[in-house]
Design an enzyme around this catalytic site. Structure first.
Site, short mmCIF file in Angstrom:
data_model
loop_
_atom_site.label_atom_id
_atom_site.label_comp_id
_atom_site.label_asym_id
_atom_site.label_seq_id
_atom_site.Cartn_x
_atom_site.Cartn_y
_atom_site.Cartn_z
N TYR A 137 0.83 -1.20 0.00
CA TYR A 137 0.00 0.00 0.00
C TYR A 137 0.86 1.25 0.00
O TYR A 137 2.08 1.17 0.19
CB TYR A 137 -0.95 0.00 1.20
CG TYR A 137 -0.30 0.31 2.53
CD1 TYR A 137 0.53 -0.62 3.16
CD2 TYR A 137 -0.50 1.54 3.16
CE1 TYR A 137 1.12 -0.33 4.37
CE2 TYR A 137 0.10 1.83 4.38
CZ TYR A 137 0.91 0.90 4.98
OH TYR A 137 1.50 1.19 6.17
N LYS B 57 6.56 -2.02 2.02
CA LYS B 57 5.35 -1.43 2.62
C LYS B 57 4.16 -2.37 2.40
O LYS B 57 3.33 -2.16 1.51
CB LYS B 57 5.10 -0.05 2.01
CG LYS B 57 4.18 0.81 2.86
CD LYS B 57 4.27 2.26 2.45
CE LYS B 57 3.21 3.13 3.07
NZ LYS B 57 3.20 3.16 4.53
N GLU C 290 11.50 2.41 14.68
CA GLU C 290 10.65 3.48 14.11
C GLU C 290 9.34 3.51 14.88
O GLU C 290 9.16 2.78 15.85
CB GLU C 290 10.43 3.23 12.62
CG GLU C 290 9.74 1.92 12.30
CD GLU C 290 9.56 1.67 10.80
OE1 GLU C 290 9.60 2.64 10.01
OE2 GLU C 290 9.34 0.51 10.45
N LEU D 130 10.87 1.14 7.58
CA LEU D 130 10.36 1.60 6.30
C LEU D 130 10.95 2.98 6.05
O LEU D 130 10.79 3.88 6.90
CB LEU D 130 8.83 1.70 6.33
CG LEU D 130 8.27 2.18 4.99
CD1 LEU D 130 8.24 1.04 3.99
CD2 LEU D 130 6.89 2.78 5.16
#
Ligand code: PMP
Length: 289
Positions: free
Chosen positions: A33, A149, A182, A207
């Site tokens: 996505y 992702k 993250e 990411l």
């Protein structure tokens, strides 16, 4: 006005926006996505988001459901039909519909494409940024390829819920060596007492955010030094400032970690300078509406 979604070739009202029960995205999380900001009627950093989408698709060997020129048209048309000038665009591509089996379908199937847009309340996000948000730290128990992702976001979902349950806004994920990887849906940053920006270098453990990439350029243009290295939660708590970055929040100040205030406990000046400068550096597309 009812919301309109693009689903596999058709623009349909939300109530009719359905995919097949044997879509591999639904059954196996086999898809990717993108989320892109819409600001003042234009896409922000669309080119970079589509480049990352192409990398995600290639990594999973999912073919492109249509040429990217056509895809860009669909993205525009979906935003236009929903008359969203400030919000986000969500795009999802899965491997498609096939009898449930873990391996890829023997005969290639057409990938599924879904596009939605949603208005965001910019004033509310701005108010959040003025106050700053709090985060908690949680163990990062995701798989080893979070640089792709994918829609398989269960650990991120649980991390965000743990934050909500603890009365915090978000979660920062911590690897087995005690270093922050993250956020649950963002990249994590510190400003040291010396005024240096710290963020974790790109690897398969994070990411690489489009926002993160642009912030590095913003920092360079403001002559703020960036050091790409991992930091611990203790380091974060002792930092001058902290913030997170994502397409929908851009630069969001983090003022508390696990209940301990960061710096002054208020959004820091470096963070706010980066937030303020961000959209001058990002690629703003042509107005859609
Ligand atoms: N990390 C994760 C896990 C994310 O979900 C996101 C948001 N999509 C980001 C980082 C930030 O990426 P971007 O700046 O491209 O929104």
């Amino acid at each position: 006005m009812s919301r309109i979604a693009y689903v596999n070739g058709r623009y349909v009202p939300f109530a009719q926006a359905c995919v097949h029960i044997e879509d591999r995205g639904y059954q196996l999380g086999d898809g990717v996505y993108e989320v892109c900001e819409i600001r003042d009627g234009a896409f922000v950093d669309e080119r970079r988001h589509l480049e990352r989408l192409a990398r995600s698709l290639a990594a999973l060997r999912i073919s492109e459901p249509m040429p990217f020129a056509s895809l860009r048209h669909v993205l525009r048309e979906t935003a236009r039909r929903n008359r969203v000038t400030d919000g986000l665009l969500y795009l999802q591509i899965t491997r498609g519909v096939a009898r449930r089996d873990h391996g890829f379908p023997d005969k290639p199937v057409k990938p599924s494409l879904v596009v939605t847009v949603r208005a965001l309340d910019r004033k509310k996000i701005e108010a959040s940024a003025m106050a700053g948000i709090s985060v908690i730290s949680v163990p990062d128990d995701r798989w080893g390829r979070v640089d792709i992702k994918t829609i398989g976001l269960l650990p991120n979902v649980l991390a965000r819920q743990a934050a909500k349950d603890a009365g915090a806004k978000d979660a920062w994920l911590v690897d087995e060596d005690g270093f922050v990887t993250e956020g649950a849906s963002s990249n994590a940053w510190l400003v040291t007492k010396e005024g240096v920006l710290l963020t974790r270098p790109s690897s398969n453990r994070i990411l690489t955010g489009i926002t993160m990439t642009v912030i590095k350029e913003v920092a360079a243009s403001l002559q703020i030094r960036v050091e790409e290295r991992a930091f611990t939660v203790a380091e974060a708590k002792a930092a001058a400032e902290a913030f997170l970055s994502s397409a929908t929040q851009t630069v969001m100040p983090v003022v508390a970690i696990d209940g301990s205030p960061v710096g002054s406990g208020k959004p820091g000046p470096v963070t706010m300078r980066l937030r303020e400068a961000f959209h001058r550096r990002a690629e703003i597309g042509l107005r859609i509406i």
